[in-house]
Write an enzyme that holds these catalytic residues in place. Structure first.
Site, PDB file in Angstrom:
ATOM      1  N   ARG A 398       1.031  -1.026  -0.099  1.00  0.00           N
ATOM      2  CA  ARG A 398       0.100   0.143   0.023  1.00  0.00           C
ATOM      3  C   ARG A 398       0.719   1.151  -0.282  1.00  0.00           C
ATOM      4  NH1 ARG A 398      -2.681   3.768   2.608  1.00  0.00           N
ATOM      5  NH2 ARG A 398      -5.018   4.142   2.115  1.00  0.00           N
ATOM      6  N   CYS A 399       2.016   1.001   0.513  1.00  0.00           N
ATOM      7  CA  CYS A 399       2.980   2.411   0.828  1.00  0.00           C
ATOM      8  C   CYS A 399       3.393   2.573  -0.450  1.00  0.00           C
ATOM      9  CB  CYS A 399       4.098   2.217   2.346  1.00  0.00           C
ATOM     10  SG  CYS A 399       3.043   1.901   3.708  1.00  0.00           S
ATOM     11  N   MET A 400       4.181   2.494  -0.961  1.00  0.00           N
ATOM     12  CA  MET A 400       4.490   1.329  -2.763  1.00  0.00           C
ATOM     13  C   MET A 400       3.841   1.981  -3.774  1.00  0.00           C
ATOM     14  SD  MET A 400       7.136  -1.524  -2.513  1.00  0.00           S
ATOM     15  CE  MET A 400       6.073  -2.480  -3.171  1.00  0.00           C
TER      16      MET A 400
END
EC number: 3.5.3.6
Length: 410
Positions: A398-400
């Site tokens: 999700r962060c990426m």
């Protein structure tokens, strides 16, 4: 016709996403600069790039168009003919507003073609790259042994944080630490000048010209009218109230913002490192954010009179979500099966940081095998991406990823 940004849930089929492939900026981390650049370790770039390419291919194989931040930024700068003014702003935010140092750095960067310039800004400008002796007092007085005129931006492969898609618009974020604050300037430029985004009626719900911090890892679009935002190390309560007021008054479609308070520490820096939505009635949750009896402080915010806000405090996360999303029940799936050793280990390696690419279909790091098995036992389809090096940056799938377009839920 769908706008170039359209996200009304965390789980609608992911049609378009923006990534940033890790590059030279990762190799410009040193042991001495790790704290300054917010890293705990130094990823091995060739493997990190292979892992990132694998992640991107999983998305493509599942019908997602993958765009790259570094390419969009260069295309936007050229389309808007704003190379010089963009550099002036970037240099000013890097500590070189005026003077001989500014002029020398700008001359060097302007000599590069636009894509090379963008890549160099991410990578950082080393002192030995320019045949120039600093003459400005600020530069002369600083540590002459520090290797960079302009710091690298190794966190940039976490594209989730500098901006967040919400409905037919986005927030362009003022980030917490200096190491990351320049990153949102790229999205600001893309929205203003790239032919795919400029003049398309997109709303900027909150721009980056603020002092109170907010980051995309804390912003979760739960439905077409409910937003959850973490009160965290990286996002302040003031910023949450500010974006709530903007969403309510600008006819965004959003009438509910749930503020969720999580521990303010590096291990749990964003809400999406401890809590994500993965299906209409299923969420991952790290047990470490829940107090005795599963309690956690939440505030449900609604529009009040004359631009005011109304707030309802609650400590029952499940009840708060059921009420806001009109659900009879929901399934909170604990990271690491709630085991006191496994859960914090897998949370540290982003076992909670799942990316839903369709209802009940998630991309996760392969290293979090206990959490992944739990997700499968709860009926989820789990697509594992390799993760020995990317995870050293303390961010997961999700962060990426910054979703730009998701299909609306039926």
């Amino acid at each position: 016709m769908t706008k170039p940004i359209h996200v009304t849930s965390e789980i609608g089929k992911l049609d378009v996403v923006m990534l940033k492939r890790p590059a030279e900026e990762v190799e410009n981390i040193t042991p001495d600069t790790m704290p300054r650049l917010l890293f705990d370790d130094i990823p091995y770039l060739p493997i990190a790039q292979k892992e990132h390419d694998n992640f991107a291919q999983i998305l493509r194989d599942n019908g997602t168009e993958v765009l790259y931040l570094e390419n969009l930024a260069a295309e936007a700068i050229d389309a808007g003919n704003v190379k010089s003014s963009f550099l002036d702003k970037m240099l000013a935010e890097s500590g070189y507003a005026v003077g001989a140092d500014h002029d020398a750095l700008k001359e060097y960067l302007m000599s590069l073609d636009t894509q090379a310039m963008v890549n160099k800004l991410f990578a950082g400008v080393r002192r030995n790259e320019i045949d120039f002796t600093p003459t400005d007092l600020v530069s002369a007085a600083e540590d002459p042994d520090y290797p960079f005129f302009m710091d690298p931006m190794p966190n940039a492969y976490f594209t989730r944080d500098p901006a967040a898609s919400i409905g037919d618009g986005l927030s362009i974020n003022h980030m917490t630490f200096a190491a990351r604050q320049r990153e949102s300037m790229f999205m600001e430029t893309i929205i203003a000048h790239h032919p795919r985004f400029a003049n398309k009626g997109l709303h900027v719900w909150r721009n980056r010209d603020h002092t109170h911090r907010i980051e995309g890892g804390d912003e979760l679009v739960l439905s077409n009218h409910v937003l959850a935002i973490g009160v965290s190390q990286r996002t302040s309560a003031t910023a949450i109230q500010d974006i709530a007021r903007n969403l309510f008054k600008e006819d965004s479609g959003y009438d509910t913002v749930i503020a969720i308070s999580i521990p303010h520490n590096h291990a749990m820096m964003h809400l999406d490192t401890v809590f994500t939505m993965i299906n209409t009635d299923q969420f991952t949750v790290h047990p470490g954010i829940l107090g005795e009896g599963g309690k956690i402080d939440t505030w449900t915010i609604h529009p009040g009179k004359d631009g005011d806000l109304t707030m309802e405090h609650n400590q029952d996360l499940k009840a708060t979500l059921k009420s806001a999303l009109d659900l009879d029940d929901l399934d909170l799936i604990p990271t690491g099966n709630g085991d006191p050793i496994v859960a914090p280990r897998e949370q540290w390696n982003d076992g909670s940081n799942t990316l839903a690419i369709a209802p009940g279909v998630v991309v996760t790091y392969d290293r979090n095998y206990v959490s992944n098995e739990m997700l499968r036992q709860h009926g989820l389809k789990v697509l594992e991406t390799i993760s020995s090096e990317l995870s050293r940056g303390r961010g997961g799938p999700r962060c990426m990823s910054m979703p730009l377009v998701r299909e609306d839920l039926k």
